[in-house]
Design a protein around this motif. Structure first.
Motif, PDB file in Angstrom:
ATOM      1  N   GLY A  14      27.602  47.763  12.674  1.00 14.71           N
ATOM      2  CA  GLY A  14      28.014  49.137  12.923  1.00 14.71           C
ATOM      3  C   GLY A  14      26.972  50.125  12.432  1.00 14.71           C
ATOM      4  O   GLY A  14      25.928  49.762  11.895  1.00 14.71           O
ATOM      5  N   ASP A  15      27.302  51.399  12.621  1.00 10.95           N
ATOM      6  CA  ASP A  15      26.403  52.471  12.167  1.00 10.95           C
ATOM      7  C   ASP A  15      27.042  53.243  11.014  1.00 10.95           C
ATOM      8  O   ASP A  15      26.906  54.454  10.910  1.00 10.95           O
ATOM      9  N   GLY A  16      27.795  52.535  10.181  1.00  8.22           N
ATOM     10  CA  GLY A  16      28.429  53.190   9.034  1.00  8.22           C
ATOM     11  C   GLY A  16      29.709  53.922   9.385  1.00  8.22           C
ATOM     12  O   GLY A  16      30.220  54.701   8.597  1.00  8.22           O
ATOM     13  N   GLU A  17      30.250  53.670  10.633  1.00  8.19           N
ATOM     14  CA  GLU A  17      31.473  54.379  11.002  1.00  8.19           C
ATOM     15  C   GLU A  17      32.683  53.806  10.245  1.00  8.19           C
ATOM     16  O   GLU A  17      32.655  52.681   9.775  1.00  8.19           O
ATOM     17  N   THR A  18      33.747  54.610  10.164  1.00  2.00           N
ATOM     18  CA  THR A  18      34.943  54.218   9.402  1.00  2.00           C
ATOM     19  C   THR A  18      35.913  53.439  10.285  1.00  2.00           C
ATOM     20  O   THR A  18      36.169  53.812  11.428  1.00  2.00           O
ATOM     21  N   VAL A  19      36.415  52.328   9.747  1.00  2.00           N
ATOM     22  CA  VAL A  19      37.430  51.533  10.444  1.00  2.00           C
ATOM     23  C   VAL A  19      38.697  51.579   9.597  1.00  2.00           C
ATOM     24  O   VAL A  19      38.694  51.206   8.427  1.00  2.00           O
ATOM     25  N   ARG A  20      39.804  52.059  10.207  1.00  4.41           N
ATOM     26  CA  ARG A  20      41.084  52.135   9.472  1.00  4.41           C
ATOM     27  C   ARG A  20      41.898  50.875   9.730  1.00  4.41           C
ATOM     28  O   ARG A  20      42.133  50.500  10.883  1.00  4.41           O
ATOM     29  N   ILE A  34      36.472  46.518  16.059  1.00  2.00           N
ATOM     30  CA  ILE A  34      35.018  46.655  16.207  1.00  2.00           C
ATOM     31  C   ILE A  34      34.491  45.893  17.433  1.00  2.00           C
ATOM     32  O   ILE A  34      33.292  45.741  17.622  1.00  2.00           O
ATOM     33  N   ASN A  35      35.467  45.371  18.226  1.00  2.44           N
ATOM     34  CA  ASN A  35      35.119  44.751  19.511  1.00  2.44           C
ATOM     35  C   ASN A  35      34.193  43.542  19.357  1.00  2.44           C
ATOM     36  O   ASN A  35      33.150  43.468  20.009  1.00  2.44           O
ATOM     37  N   VAL A  36      34.572  42.594  18.478  1.00  2.00           N
ATOM     38  CA  VAL A  36      33.823  41.336  18.366  1.00  2.00           C
ATOM     39  C   VAL A  36      34.813  40.174  18.433  1.00  2.00           C
ATOM     40  O   VAL A  36      36.029  40.371  18.369  1.00  2.00           O
ATOM     41  N   LEU A  63      38.437  42.492   3.122  1.00  2.61           N
ATOM     42  CA  LEU A  63      38.165  43.364   4.272  1.00  2.61           C
ATOM     43  C   LEU A  63      36.990  44.303   3.966  1.00  2.61           C
ATOM     44  O   LEU A  63      36.118  44.532   4.811  1.00  2.61           O
ATOM     45  N   GLU A  64      36.982  44.842   2.727  1.00  3.62           N
ATOM     46  CA  GLU A  64      35.894  45.769   2.347  1.00  3.62           C
ATOM     47  C   GLU A  64      34.553  45.037   2.256  1.00  3.62           C
ATOM     48  O   GLU A  64      33.512  45.576   2.647  1.00  3.62           O
ATOM     49  N   LEU A  65      34.593  43.800   1.745  1.00  8.15           N
ATOM     50  CA  LEU A  65      33.375  42.981   1.654  1.00  8.15           C
ATOM     51  C   LEU A  65      32.798  42.730   3.050  1.00  8.15           C
ATOM     52  O   LEU A  65      31.589  42.870   3.290  1.00  8.15           O
ATOM     53  N   LEU A  66      33.686  42.402   3.981  1.00  8.14           N
ATOM     54  CA  LEU A  66      33.269  42.142   5.361  1.00  8.14           C
ATOM     55  C   LEU A  66      32.698  43.414   5.986  1.00  8.14           C
ATOM     56  O   LEU A  66      31.687  43.374   6.697  1.00  8.14           O
ATOM     57  N   GLY A  67      33.340  44.541   5.697  1.00 10.12           N
ATOM     58  CA  GLY A  67      32.860  45.821   6.208  1.00 10.12           C
ATOM     59  C   GLY A  67      31.458  46.135   5.722  1.00 10.12           C
ATOM     60  O   GLY A  67      30.598  46.591   6.500  1.00 10.12           O
ATOM     61  N   GLU A  68      31.205  45.881   4.437  1.00  7.15           N
ATOM     62  CA  GLU A  68      29.864  46.127   3.867  1.00  7.15           C
ATOM     63  C   GLU A  68      28.806  45.297   4.588  1.00  7.15           C
ATOM     64  O   GLU A  68      27.738  45.792   4.938  1.00  7.15           O
ATOM     65  N   TYR A  72      30.169  48.758   8.172  1.00  7.38           N
ATOM     66  CA  TYR A  72      31.319  49.601   8.507  1.00  7.38           C
ATOM     67  C   TYR A  72      31.967  50.027   7.199  1.00  7.38           C
ATOM     68  O   TYR A  72      31.986  49.258   6.229  1.00  7.38           O
ATOM     69  N   VAL A  73      32.530  51.229   7.184  1.00  8.70           N
ATOM     70  CA  VAL A  73      33.307  51.657   6.018  1.00  8.70           C
ATOM     71  C   VAL A  73      34.763  51.307   6.315  1.00  8.70           C
ATOM     72  O   VAL A  73      35.389  51.908   7.190  1.00  8.70           O
TER      73      VAL A  73
END
Length: 613
Positions: A14-20, A34-36, A63-68, A72-73
């Motif tokens: 991602g480009d640092g966008e936020t995922v809720r 995130i469409n994967v 989830l946060e670890l995966l986002g990093e 993605y935030v």
């Protein structure tokens, strides 16, 4: 540009966008956002040392670890926001009065009584509503929240006041804090002979955090060593300055035991409400409010004590309370009388829900049963996912190797069962705060309201867990099954005993000198009234043996209603008996307990000394 390879899998960064994401979301939920492909996330987590399936609930940290890793935030949505969004999707605005100023009508103040343990909160409420709660409480400590309404006369008009009774022991901080959230005014009870104590300050902080005005009841002024002036001085240091000292807090000297100045206390509450608060709500809308307490009654099913905050609740309304739903079959006031309607600030016991909601969850009236069921199912699915994520413990190969090196399990698994949801929650919160270092961990793998069932024993056997029964007993063949499977069940009626013993077990210091041995059970088949002996229970001994000199407890619907009783007499036919065995009938009189009913079970037990090895 070619997607980067992580853990041998190509995944778009991602480009640092936020995922809720909701609490307890699965990798499939994340992948959709995130469409994967979910399989790529499974492999990626595997490369990070975590084994998770695509549909399994994942905790927030993972989830946060995966986002990093994927740039993605990840924002895990709070339960409150999640619930608000869910209700908005059904066009329901929780927490707001509909209509304009003209639709608002005055409502009674909702008052919470707070203070240090044993400073007389329950006795004060008893005196105010002339019903004795204190005698039913184990160890003299209030175990559940209850709600009641009383009336007082101020300037010639009758003014109702609603009281929420919050538990007094420090273990119930979570419930006490919740009591403050539903509250307009807090009465802070301080014993005149004891002064300000640690829990007094804790209760004061809760009330301040909730932003509610405080009225101070200086109790026990009839005692010789009472010093109300000292209490005023101590509380002034915490920012509660009495009116007579130029401050704005009303102090009332009372004695709950002697019934002194209780009318002045109620008047102080009404005057504080009139001076500081604009207590209005719209009674002409669908009801909304809070579940104050809930429990399972075998005769009536799930029973919830609710507090209407706005709108009017009527018998027949479709209602959602937390993950429970149903139609209001009947409403009762605190004395057991039937109510047709409950207006703002009115507490009521509601019958007709599908399950037991959690204490502190909100309830709403919706259009029909279908909508109620849809909201409840979504809430239940969300809670289940969140619970599963909470239960999942990150275990790596290093963890397993460390456990193997120690040669023993360093994890204590618990299953909590209690008579009401607030007690179970408070017990879980207290256990979570026990600190015994990194060597030992404590996990609550399941919790619930009602008797201990065979399903609980099954789960305990499979996961090597101990079952904690708080004011409840095993149902059906659960006790026999526990013996057969080698599952330990511990019973408690006072919360801090449970906390102390579990803490001692975790620290390896638990050396019990006595253990309880169950002797037998008898079912009450008939009740005879005697002017001399009181209520005589005609019983059939259904298992084991009942002994004249044993201790007994009375069970109703699997819950303990009286414990540690003595037998005043035990008779077989017309003769006194020292013991009566299984399959025989007997008559018994319980010492200091007359409230027996048909179908109650009398359980005999004795404390046996464990020989030291």
């Amino acid at each position: 540009m070619q997607a980067p390879t992580i853990g041998g899998v190509r995944v778009r960064k991602g480009d640092g966008e936020t995922v809720r994401l909701a609490r307890g979301a699965s990798l499939t939920d994340f992948a959709e956002k995130i469409n994967v492909d979910p399989a790529a996330l499974v492999q990626m987590l595997f490369s990070l040392g975590e084994m998770v399936t695509a549909t399994e609930s994942v905790n927030d940290e993972t989830l946060e670890l995966l986002g990093e890793e994927l740039n993605y935030v990840v924002q895990v949505v709070s339960p409150e926001d999640e619930d608000r969004e869910l209700l908005e999707s059904f066009d329901i605005d929780f927490g707001a009065d509909e209509g304009g100023e003209d639709d608002l009508a005055h409502r009674p103040p909702v008052v919470t009584v707070m203070g240090h343990v044993d400073h007389g909160k329950t006795r004060l409420l008893d005196a105010l509503r002339n019903a004795n709660v204190g005698d039913k409480e184990a160890g003299g400590i209030t175990q559940h929240i209850g709600a009641y309404q009383v009336t007082t006369e101020v300037d010639g008009s009758e003014r109702p006041i609603t009281f929420i009774d919050t538990p007094g022991h420090e273990a119930f901080t979570a419930m006490r804090a919740r009591g403050a959230q539903a509250t307009d005014i807090a009465i802070l009870v301080v014993a005149a002979d004891d002064g300000v104590m640690p829990q007094t300050v804790e209760a004061l902080n809760h009330a301040k955090a909730a932003g509610v005005p405080i009225v101070v009841a200086v109790n026990k002024i009839d005692k010789e060593q009472a010093d109300p002036t000292k209490v005023r001085g101590q509380l002034s240091e915490y920012g509660l300055v009495p009116e007579e000292y130029g401050g704005d807090t009303m102090f009332v000297d009372v004695s709950a035991k002697a019934g002194l100045h209780l009318d002045k206390l109620l008047e102080a509450v009404v005057l504080t409400a009139d001076a500081s608060l604009d207590l209005r709500a719209n009674p002409n809308m669908d009801a909304q409010g809070l579940v104050v307490e809930a429990h399972l009654d075998r005769g009536r099913g799930p029973v919830a004590t609710i507090l209407v905050q706005r709108g009017t609740l009527r018998v027949g309304d479709s209602i959602v309370a937390g993950p429970a739903h149903g139609r209001v079959r009947a409403m009762l006031d605190e004395y057991g009388n039937e109510l047709e309607v409950a207006e703002p600030s009115r507490p009521a016991m509601v019958l007709g829900l599908s399950s037991v909601p959690g204490a502190g969850q909100n309830f709403i009236v919706v259009e029909d049963d279908r909508m109620a069921r849809q909201i409840a199912e979504k809430r239940e699915a969300r809670e289940r996912a969140a619970m599963q994520a909470k239960r999942r413990v990150r275990r790596t190969l290093e963890d397993f190797m460390a456990s193997m090196e120690k040669g023993e399990s360093q994890e204590l698994n618990l299953i909590l069962k209690g008579d009401v949801s607030g007690s179970v929650e408070a017990l879980e919160d207290s256990l979570a705060q026990i600190d015994v270092g990194d060597e030992v961990t404590l996990r609550v793998i399941d919790r619930g309201v009602g008797a201990i069932t065979e399903t609980n024993v099954d789960l305990a056997a499979a996961s090597d867990a101990i079952i904690i029964g708080f004011n409840v007993r095993p149902q059906g063949k659960a006790a026999q099954m526990a013996d057969k499977e080698g599952v330990e069940i511990r019973y408690y009626s006072v919360i801090y005993q449970a906390i102390e013993e579990i803490e001692a077990a975790l620290k390896g210091m638990l050396k019990p000198e006595y253990e309880e041995a169950q002797l037998g059970q008898a079912e009450i088949r008939d009740i005879f009234r005697s002017s001399k002996a009181g209520n005589i229970a005609g019983c059939m001994v259904t298992s084991g043996v009942i002994r004249r000199n044993a201790k007994v407890r009375v069970l109703r619907d699997g819950a303990v209603i009286a414990d540690n009783l003595d037998l005043a007499s035990l008779r077989r036919e017309k003769d006194d008996a020292s013991e009566v065995r299984e399959g025989f009938e007997c008559g018994m009189v319980l010492k200091n307990f007359q409230d027996i009913k048909l179908g109650d079970v009398v359980e005999a037990f004795e404390m046996r000394e464990i020989p030291r090895g």
